[in-house]
Design an enzyme around this catalytic site. Structure first.
Site, PDB file in Angstrom:
ATOM      1  N   GLY A  18       0.784  -1.225   0.000  1.00 37.52           N
ATOM      2  CA  GLY A  18       0.000   0.000   0.000  1.00 37.52           C
ATOM      3  C   GLY A  18       0.814   1.273   0.000  1.00 37.52           C
ATOM      4  CG  ASP A  61       3.171  -6.174  17.056  1.00 36.98           C
ATOM      5  OD1 ASP A  61       2.442  -5.170  16.855  1.00 36.98           O
ATOM      6  OD2 ASP A  61       2.832  -7.104  17.810  1.00 36.98           O
ATOM      7  CE1 TYR A 156      -8.634   3.411   9.665  1.00 40.40           C
ATOM      8  CE2 TYR A 156     -10.123   4.990   8.649  1.00 40.40           C
ATOM      9  CZ  TYR A 156      -8.914   4.317   8.663  1.00 40.40           C
ATOM     10  OH  TYR A 156      -7.978   4.561   7.680  1.00 40.40           O
ATOM     11  CE  LYS A 160      -5.853   5.525  10.285  1.00 36.23           C
ATOM     12  NZ  LYS A 160      -4.395   5.395  10.073  1.00 36.23           N
ATOM     13  CB  ILE A 191      -5.391   5.514  -1.523  1.00 41.43           C
ATOM     14  CG1 ILE A 191      -5.500   6.918  -0.882  1.00 41.43           C
ATOM     15  CG2 ILE A 191      -4.233   5.457  -2.505  1.00 41.43           C
ATOM     16  CD1 ILE A 191      -5.707   8.055  -1.851  1.00 41.43           C
ATOM     17  CB  THR A 193      -3.634   0.684  -1.120  1.00 39.37           C
ATOM     18  OG1 THR A 193      -4.579   0.885  -0.043  1.00 39.37           O
ATOM     19  CG2 THR A 193      -3.078   2.026  -1.578  1.00 39.37           C
ATOM     20  N   PRO A 194      -4.238  -2.267  -1.210  1.00 32.27           N
ATOM     21  CG  PRO A 194      -2.521  -3.881  -1.174  1.00 32.27           C
ATOM     22  CD  PRO A 194      -2.760  -2.408  -1.365  1.00 32.27           C
TER      23      PRO A 194
END
Length: 256
Positions: A18, A61, A156, A160, A191, A193-194
């Site tokens: 990503g 991690d 989330y 964030k 975006i 990405t994965p």
């Protein structure tokens, strides 16, 4: 390429895929040495291998303080310094405040917010040792969801948004301390990405592109390099008067 990052050493979390992987490639193109840090060993090593002698992989991690200390030590042992930290590792979860369990809430915050805190804490402590010639930069990948809420994004949104304000606090601390380290947050929307693979698997790529693209005024998903070049700018001394800022890369969503 313009060697905008020549002499700089960057550590990028979530570097196995990503936005992190794309940033690693662009930063090496611009002259940096890059440590790709990720919990996904095989994919992370594959990205680092593509970077040649300018790349290095370390398993990290981001929820482990001991892992953070070891990763930063590894970066300095390998390349002799640390100037740039990109906190890109993260997970998403689409659940409302009623649906989400406490365990899920804590997991999202552990990776998306606690991981950024640990990176800032230990990254700043190391970067400040190496800014006598080149400025330092901490770049925290938040999200447009750190500014605009969604009904099904309780954890989330919270994590964030925490990254957004944490970045400002770090910026002010570094400025007040005279460290020559800047800290900014970056707020992308969708975006390609994965991280979107769960929608891709559910709807198929074409329908997914259409569904998500309709929510963006520009009418499409963002491309990884459209975020990546902003990260290069923030890592470079071109952005030397920019700290505590929010770089919004959202195709116009926040303008509505």
């Amino acid at each position: 390429m313009t060697d905008r990052l020549r002499g700089k050493v960057a550590l990028i979390t979530g570097g196995a895929s990503g936005l992190g992987a794309n940033a690693a490639i662009l930063m090496v193109q611009e002259g940096a040495h890059v440590v790709v840090a990720d919990i996904a060993v095989d994919r992370g090593k594959a990205v680092a291998d593509k970077l040649g002698s300018s790349g290095h992989f370390v398993k990290l991690d981001v929820t482990s303080e001991d892992n953070w200390k070891a990763a930063i030590r590894d970066a300095v042992d390998k390349f002799g310094a640390l100037h740039v930290l990109v906190n890109s590792a993260g997970i998403g979860l689409g659940k409302t405040v009623e649906e989400i369990t406490l365990e899920e809430w804590r997991k999202v915050h552990a990776i998306d917010l606690d991981g950024v805190f640990l990176g800032c804490k230990h990254g700043v402590a190391e970067i400040k040792k190496h800014t006598h010639r080149l400025g330092g930069s901490v770049i925290n990948i938040s999200s447009i969801s750190g500014i605009i809420a969604g009904a099904n994004m309780a954890a989330y949104n919270s994590a964030k948004a925490g990254v957004r304000l944490l970045s400002k606090s770090v910026a002010l601390h570094c400025a007040k301390s005279g460290y020559n380290i800047r800290c900014n947050s970056v707020h992308p929307t969708f975006i390609d990405t994965p991280i979107l693979d769960r929608y891709r698997d559910r709807f198929g790529n074409e329908v997914m592109q259409q569904k998500l693209g309709r929510q963006v005024p520009i009418g499409r998903l963002g491309r990884p390099e459209e975020v990546g070049w902003a990260l290069v700018f923030l890592a470079s001394d071109e952005s030397s008067f920019m700290t505590g800022s929010e770089v919004v890369i959202d195709g116009g969503i926040s303008a509505m």
